[in-house]
Design an enzyme around this catalytic site. Sequence first.
Site, short mmCIF file in Angstrom:
data_model
loop_
_atom_site.label_atom_id
_atom_site.label_comp_id
_atom_site.label_asym_id
_atom_site.label_seq_id
_atom_site.Cartn_x
_atom_site.Cartn_y
_atom_site.Cartn_z
N GLU A 92 47.45 -61.32 70.62
CA GLU A 92 48.76 -60.69 70.70
C GLU A 92 49.32 -60.70 72.13
OE1 GLU A 92 46.09 -59.54 69.18
OE2 GLU A 92 46.60 -58.75 67.20
N GLU B 205 30.30 -77.15 87.23
CA GLU B 205 30.31 -75.69 87.03
C GLU B 205 29.04 -75.18 86.36
OE1 GLU B 205 33.85 -75.88 84.60
OE2 GLU B 205 32.73 -74.92 82.98
N LYS C 219 48.81 -62.90 74.46
CA LYS C 219 49.30 -64.25 74.76
C LYS C 219 50.73 -64.43 74.24
CE LYS C 219 48.39 -69.07 73.39
NZ LYS C 219 48.06 -69.73 74.66
N ILE D 209 43.25 -91.07 81.92
CA ILE D 209 42.00 -90.34 81.67
C ILE D 209 41.75 -90.10 80.19
CG2 ILE D 209 40.70 -88.26 82.34
CD1 ILE D 209 41.37 -90.32 84.60
N GLY D 210 42.77 -90.28 79.37
CA GLY D 210 42.50 -90.21 77.93
C GLY D 210 43.62 -89.62 77.11
N SER D 211 44.01 -88.37 77.41
CA SER D 211 45.00 -87.74 76.54
C SER D 211 46.41 -88.03 77.02
CB SER D 211 44.76 -86.23 76.48
OG SER D 211 44.81 -85.68 77.76
N HIS E 137 48.82 -81.38 86.90
CA HIS E 137 49.23 -79.99 86.66
C HIS E 137 50.69 -79.77 87.00
CE1 HIS E 137 44.85 -79.77 87.19
NE2 HIS E 137 44.95 -78.94 86.17
N1 GLN Z 1 39.70 -87.20 78.19
C1 GLN Z 1 40.14 -85.85 78.42
C2 GLN Z 1 41.66 -85.83 78.55
O1 GLN Z 1 42.19 -86.79 79.01
C3 GLN Z 1 39.54 -85.31 79.70
C4 GLN Z 1 40.00 -83.90 79.96
C5 GLN Z 1 39.27 -83.22 81.10
O2 GLN Z 1 38.71 -83.83 81.95
N2 GLN Z 1 39.30 -81.91 81.15
O3 GLN Z 1 42.31 -84.85 78.21
ZN ZN Z 2 39.87 -83.94 84.01
#
Ligand code: GLN
Ligand code: ZN
Length: 763
Positions: free
Chosen positions: A18, A612, A20, A438-440, A701
Amino acid sequence: MSVLSTNLGFPRMGPARELKTALESHWRGELDAAGLAAAAAERRADNWQRQTSAGLDHVPSNDFSLYDHVLDTAVMVGAIPDRYREAGTSDLATYFAMARGGHIGDREVTALEMTKWFDTNYHYLVPELRTAQTFELASTKPVDELHEARAHGTATRPVLLGPVSFLHLAKREGINGPMTSLDALLPVYEELVQLLHAEGATWLQIDEPILVHELPGETIEAIAKSFQRLRYAAPDLQVLVTTYFGGLRDNLDATLALPVDAVHLDLVTDAGQLDRAIEKAPSELTLSLGVVDGRNVWRTDLPALLDRLEPIRDRLGADRLMVGPSCSMLHLPVDLSTEIRLDGELSSWLAFATQRLDEISILTRALNEGRDALDAELAASGAAAKARRESPRTNDPGVRQRLDDHRPEDERRERPYRVRRATQTDRLGLPTLPTTTIGSFPQTKEVRSMRARFRKGKVDEATYTEAMRAYVRGAISFQEAAGLDVLVHGEPERNDMVEYFGGLLDGCAVTDFGWVQSFGSRCVKPPVIYGDVKRPAPMTVDWIRDAQSLTDRPVKGMLTGPVTILQWSFVRDDQPVEETCRQIAYAIRDEVTDLEAAGQSVIQIDEPAFREGLPLHAEDHKAYLDWAVAAFRIASSAVGDGTQIHTHMCYAEFNDIIESIAAFDADVISIEASRSRMELLGAFSDYEYPNEIGPGLFDIHSPRIPTVDEMVELLHAAAEVIPFDRLWANPDCGLKTRQWDEVRPALENMVAAAVRARAELGD
Ligand code: GLN
Ligand code: ZN
């Protein structure tokens, strides 16, 4: 006198997130400040209600936050950097500008930096302090929430982040150590504790989690001094100092010697410290025992725990004990009772925050009134623990056998990088300085609403799959047109890089409402790894094969690595984590093998959580690095020389782990670099990194579109430390949080930058 039941903090978001919803509608301008305040007050009331109805003796207040408790502390002590100060701006607008960036008047301001809260997946905002920082009591939030709780009939124990942890977590200008600000800060805390006492608080909780770190003597002295000052400021106020996320180790004696009424110990991460604590604790000190897990979801075996606690009660006396969670329950989902998808058996093994409250209360009552009074509750708890221990669902002989059969060559590519490189160059035919992502790609509104409708059964699987395939077609044709060399399918079918795989692996379950706050309004839903992990069927092969059928350029197979799946899940507590990690590694290895068999020549295995996972204590690092690197190598090494393995990590701090990164032996690694303007490459120049690297050329970002010039400049900087023929051009991370109108021009510029850099640096 009796044992007291206690809690250190409760999740803020609410059972259906809620908070959020309220925050995001406030940020969109659809809910005014009063509306947001009302929604927040409702959350707090619900939290107190849950805790009082469970019968807890000590219920916290000021554990709530609109965004983050470290930010709240910075604002409370007046540590607001100049860029956020402008006459006429409301406190709330200033607060959110610090949290998220944005506009103050007509100026654009950047947010405070954000970083991980100890070894959890919660992120706090890093306070910025000037060399001669001054402080003032600029907000009375802890006092206001004390009053608010009282109006609901709950006498609470206010929680403060301790002054030394606060300074330790902050970032400061200049060369002086963090403790140089302590004398300036302490008067604010003194004023606050006096105020809290005057307003009727009888107990105060001061969190000093940095006590579980290795600390210089100066910091230990600072903690001793601050508690002396606070004690003197309000002598009748009883103080509990809390430590969590690890054992106190070398700091145990100093902590027990603090002038406080109670010390909280995390006995889930370090059960062994209790004996020493009992021995060393001054006779009037109360010990607060963090015995139910504040960070993981396994139901507690209460009879077994009572076996441990009863002798301690007899030895110390009931009036010197509190019983509670290992740490704040901030890291747990709110309530198991709303889950629909989990089957009854699995549910009976779990406890979320609300269920933890009952566990604490039952334990405490059993210690005070005897086990007989709680017969039914204890029997149910013991039976659930036994059922879980004995369930065939946690134990898959095939998986066990496979781990037993592990051979050293399972962790090794057949030939070294040098040799593989030649084979890959021939096979892939890529230019120098190849471009990739990177992928997405953007998770558009359409993608998300299609997924939601599919999940709710409003569209059928065929419709859903076709919609995702249409997205992939668009992504491939855009990448071809933009001139990228190694393509991706864009990951539209994945809600989250870990949850997606959690839903497909045996031994893992996903929840409906198991949300945990990651930062601000952002929550994640970690899968629950309850049993031996294996891959019942290929997980990504159809998607990738489909994408590959649309183009002659290589499409990367895209997987999440074993360490990241482990780190971002609720992990079973009945076997060592490294064993669970190895099981996941074999499951990913199977997927890699299938992708290769399907013809994929490039496969990426993301490990953003690798760093991490490093334990808080340096002495534990090596053991972790050893098993984590081995897991990646198991996942990645089954392929032939001509298959190029990529990995990805979204951060820049490599100096202390560079050898382990090299030990991954991935053919290519992409990393975050643009925000630090390639500074990280320091690590890669001091240590000669042997394989290929794609330092991120722009920050995903930010909505800002990077220029060709700036990316060419970054490539020149990178080429200073990494041979040009081992460099790749790519963004910092995946693009799922961006819009297509940002992504298209950014990638077109990136390709143009690579073309120019090839011409300028080629020879
Ligand atoms: N392959 C993922 C993407 O491109 C990698 C995301 C990540 O590193 N947090 O979203
Ligand atoms: Zn990443």
